[in-house]
Design an enzyme around this catalytic site. Structure first.
Site, PDB file in Angstrom:
ATOM      1  N   LYS A 111       0.854  -1.195   0.000  1.00 30.28           N
ATOM      2  CA  LYS A 111       0.000   0.000   0.000  1.00 30.28           C
ATOM      3  C   LYS A 111       0.886   1.239   0.000  1.00 30.28           C
ATOM      4  O   LYS A 111       1.774   1.371   0.864  1.00 30.28           O
ATOM      5  CB  LYS A 111      -0.858  -0.048   1.253  1.00 30.28           C
TER       6      LYS A 111
HETATM    7  C1  E4P Z   1      -8.276   1.986   3.800  1.00 28.58           C
HETATM    8  O1  E4P Z   1      -7.490   1.232   3.318  1.00 28.58           O
HETATM    9  C2  E4P Z   1      -8.089   2.666   5.089  1.00 28.58           C
HETATM   10  O2  E4P Z   1      -7.359   1.802   5.931  1.00 28.58           O
HETATM   11  C3  E4P Z   1      -9.384   2.976   5.792  1.00 28.58           C
HETATM   12  O3  E4P Z   1     -10.492   2.573   5.035  1.00 28.58           O
HETATM   13  C4  E4P Z   1      -9.484   4.339   6.373  1.00 28.58           C
HETATM   14  O4  E4P Z   1     -10.732   4.485   7.001  1.00 28.58           O
HETATM   15  P1  E4P Z   1     -11.031   5.674   8.033  1.00 28.58           P
HETATM   16  O5  E4P Z   1     -11.163   6.944   7.265  1.00 28.58           O
HETATM   17  O6  E4P Z   1     -12.328   5.298   8.688  1.00 28.58           O
HETATM   18  O7  E4P Z   1      -9.875   5.702   8.985  1.00 28.58           O
END
Ligand code: E4P
Length: 217
Positions: free
Chosen positions: A83
């Protein structure tokens, strides 16, 4: 639509995985902090439970360092998706790692143009954040729709991974729009089973059943 679980909580992943609800997992530095565990160890354990893509996020900011971190994370298991953030250095990293045959999830996407760049850099997944756009009074779901249209217009095979999913309605709307994947916390996925009329109906059935005086077992 594939379901990824947005957590580094191994027990929660295992519970949902046993029900066939887990097509993959996404983690990020905040979720690793919440787990209280070492990133390599917890990611390895998640990969031993889940056969689908498991996203592990780099934390360097320069492409050269991101590439090195991404290669190390990819060694954890064959189902790691590296990522990377949607920055210029993240896009360079995406291009290099995807050319090496690694899965890359480009995260922190907040615009259609960013998604277009990620697709051109060879991203396996693009992660537009719905909830965080809603938080600032923009329309996260509209972005999912825009990216779907753009990717379909040009036949990009980058998968739209709807992220920052906060509600069961987000999940419904993502499925209607045609997101390839959505990632949500375990509580949101479990919450999809709830309906006030299910609870009301079950309550009435239980009351009436008690009045029959019967038993099945
Ligand atoms: C995606 O890969 C992120 O880890 C995640 O969806 C972020 O979500 P949040 O905005 O609720 O922290």
């Amino acid at each position: 639509m594939k379901f990824f679980v947005d957590t580094a909580d191994v027990d929660a992943i295992a519970e949902l995985n046993d029900l066939g609800m887990v097509d993959g997992v996404t983690t990020n530095p905040s979720l690793i902090l919440k787990s209280g565990r070492d990133i390599i160890e917890v990611t390895k354990e998640i990969c031993s439970i889940v056969s689908g893509p498991v996203s592990a996020e780099v934390v360097a900011l320069k492409a050269e360092d991101m590439i090195a971190e991404g290669r190390k994370l990819a060694e954890i298991a064959p189902n790691i998706a590296v990522k990377v953030p949607l920055t210029w250095d993240g896009l360079k990293t995406c291009k290099v790692l995807s050319s090496e045959g690694k899965m890359v999830n480009v995260t922190l996407c907040f615009s259609a143009n960013q998604a277009l760049l990620a697709a051109k850099a060879g991203a396996t997944f693009i992660s537009p954040f719905i909830g965080r756009l809603d938080d600032i009074n923009l329309d996260g779901l509209e972005l999912i729709g825009d990216i779907r249209t753009i990717y379909d217009n040009y036949g990009f095979d980058t998968q739209i991974l709807a992220a920052s999913v906060r509600t069961a309605n987000h999940v419904t709307q993502c499925a209607l729009i045609g997101a390839d994947v959505m990632t949500a916390p375990p509580a949101v996925i479990k919450g999809m089973a709830s309906h006030v009329l299910t609870d009301k109906g079950l309550d009435q059935f239980m009351k009436d059943w008690a009045k029959t005086g019967q038993k099945i077992l």
